[in-house]
Design a protein around this motif. Structure first.
Motif, short mmCIF file in Angstrom:
data_model
loop_
_atom_site.label_atom_id
_atom_site.label_comp_id
_atom_site.label_asym_id
_atom_site.label_seq_id
_atom_site.Cartn_x
_atom_site.Cartn_y
_atom_site.Cartn_z
N ALA A 153 10.37 -8.09 5.63
CA ALA A 153 9.05 -7.51 5.39
C ALA A 153 8.93 -7.05 3.94
O ALA A 153 7.86 -7.17 3.31
N GLU A 154 10.02 -6.54 3.39
CA GLU A 154 10.00 -6.08 2.00
C GLU A 154 9.74 -7.24 1.03
O GLU A 154 8.97 -7.11 0.09
N ILE A 155 10.41 -8.37 1.28
CA ILE A 155 10.21 -9.55 0.42
C ILE A 155 8.77 -10.04 0.51
O ILE A 155 8.13 -10.36 -0.50
N ALA A 156 8.24 -10.10 1.74
CA ALA A 156 6.86 -10.57 1.93
C ALA A 156 5.86 -9.63 1.26
O ALA A 156 4.89 -10.07 0.62
N ALA A 157 6.09 -8.32 1.38
CA ALA A 157 5.17 -7.35 0.78
C ALA A 157 5.18 -7.44 -0.74
O ALA A 157 4.14 -7.34 -1.40
N LEU A 158 6.37 -7.66 -1.31
CA LEU A 158 6.47 -7.77 -2.76
C LEU A 158 5.71 -8.98 -3.29
O LEU A 158 4.96 -8.89 -4.27
N ALA A 159 5.87 -10.13 -2.61
CA ALA A 159 5.17 -11.34 -3.04
C ALA A 159 3.66 -11.18 -2.89
O ALA A 159 2.88 -11.62 -3.74
#
Length: 426
Positions: free
Chosen positions: A15-21
């Motif tokens: 979720a962190e990776i998706a939110a950053l992108a």
């Protein structure tokens, strides 16, 4: 950190990776794609283990044992156990047991309590039944895949002393017991194989000597660039709807048949894989594996081959031979007709020159393969899974189901020079 906490950590990172992108209004980078792929596979593996642990918990909760006084002594409350303890319980189950105890299978059976009749649409999603470590857990302990699950540890039985005579003969080793296992995070990777070693270490004097005498020694290391690629090892059987509905029968069938067959194909590819046509490269076709020609007799030839490994600093962990050559070794006699091996009434492990002698039906007669078997690695990619469906040929109309087991893994041979193929024929 227990299983659920590990799973939550993986999902939080995704979720962190998706939110950053999303916040940067961009596509995923190559590094993020690689990390997402790895995290997804690990999350799927953890999710399957959590479900399997829950199923094991429900089963254990129903178990009771009769006390000596005739009363009922309930087993220790399974709700007090950690996820790691449940994971250990699940590892004791065979492949078939884990399949029929999975949430997907139990749910499907619950929806059809009277069984599966003609026209029943059968499609069970892929059910992960363990990793390579789980697959060989029972093998390491000397248990058979179709042996009943032992729950004595949960009942806290008093320790007893067993007769030692039955413990002196261990279960015979197999080739798959000898190799190393690990995991692989992607579809393939390149690595350097050590194909030859030359050791030239020497003493260098401190005093001044002529120029041609002061050159310091250099050892040699020959390498070969190889690729470990993930392949799918699979097998399947046709079963009846009635067998699919009968969980114990299906579990026994899977344990006794599919596990044996997948073991056989893995062993075959480790030994004889051609490296072409969608096959991995096996020992018999790997560059850098040493060769030993026949010398005097079978026993002498084996000893010469052992020297080829030890002289480059390797260790011979086992000698693998065919059933026919294993018989020949057992029947060797001296000039007075006495068996070298101790004869038909001896017990204990089979060895030759102090190394375990392991039998494989996939080694050609007249050939022995020996060396450091720890340099051969089987690397788990997706673990074991089982699928069942009747959307196959005319199976739905014939009340038949196709049950398929799959394992995705890669094999690598890091030091071919520490393996020797010996010719045992004159």
């Amino acid at each position: 950190m227990n299983l659920r906490q590990q799973l939550k950590a993986k999902l939080d990172r995704l979720a962190e990776i998706a939110a950053l992108a999303k916040s940067e209004d961009r596509d995923f980078t190559e590094e993020e794609v690689a990390e997402i792929t790895t995290l997804s596979a690990e999350a799927d593996d953890l999710d399957a283990k959590v479900k399997a642990a829950d199923a094991a918990q429900a089963s254990v909760a129903r178990l009771t044992t009769k006390s000596a006084g005739g009363g009922t002594a309930v087993l220790e409350r399974v709700t007090d156990r950690t996820d790691e303890q449940f994971d250990a319980i699940v590892k004791q189950l065979g492949m078939g047991d884990q399949f029929v105890k999975s949430a997907a299978y139990q749910s499907f059976r619950g929806a059809h309590p009277s069984g599966f009749g003609e026209g029943t649409p059968i499609s069970l999603d892929r059910i992960k039944v363990g990793s390579l470590a789980d697959w060989y857990f029972a093998r390491r302990l000397g248990l058979k895949a179709d042996a009943p699950v032992q729950q004595t540890a949960l009942a806290h039985l008093q320790n007893i002393r067993l007769p030692m005579v039955d413990l002196t003969t261990p279960r015979p080793l197999t080739l798959l017991d000898l190799i190393s296992r690990g995991t692989i995070g992607g579809p393939s990777f390149e690595y350097l194989q050590i194909t030859a070693v030359t050791r030239n270490a020497a003493l260098v004097p401190d005093e001044i000597l002529p120029a041609d005498s002061t050159t310091k020694p250099t050892s040699g290391l020959s390498t070969n660039l190889a690729t470990a690629k993930v392949y799918t090892y699979a097998d399947g059987y046709t079963v009846t709807n009635q067998m699919l509905a009968d969980a114990p029968a299906l579990a026994s069938y899977l344990n006794g048949q599919l596990s044996y067959n997948i073991d056989a194909v893995i062993e075959d590819k480790i030994l004889n894989g051609s490296g072409t046509g969608g096959n991995p490269t096996g020992i018999m076709n790997t560059s850098g594996v040493q060769a030993q020609a026949f010398d005097t007799d079978m026993v002498t030839t084996i000893r010469r081959a052992i020297t080829k490994v030890t002289k480059i600093g390797g260790q011979v962990t086992a000698v693998v031979v065919s059933p026919e050559d294993d018989e020949t070794f057992d029947l060797l006699k001296d000039a007075e007709g006495r068996y070298y091996s101790g004869g038909p009434w001896s017990s204990g492990p089979n060895t030759i020159w102090g190394r375990p002698r392991v039998v494989s039906q996939l080694v050609p007669q007249g050939t022995a393969i020996l060396g450091n078997w720890g340099t051969v690695n089987l690397l788990d990619r997706e673990g074991l899974s089982v699928l069942a469906f009747n959307q196959h040929k005319d199976y739905a109309a014939r009340n038949l189901v196709y049950v398929r087991a799959e394992l995705r893994a890669a094999q690598a041979i890091f030091k071919p020079a520490e393996l020797v193929i010996a010719d045992l024929t004159a």
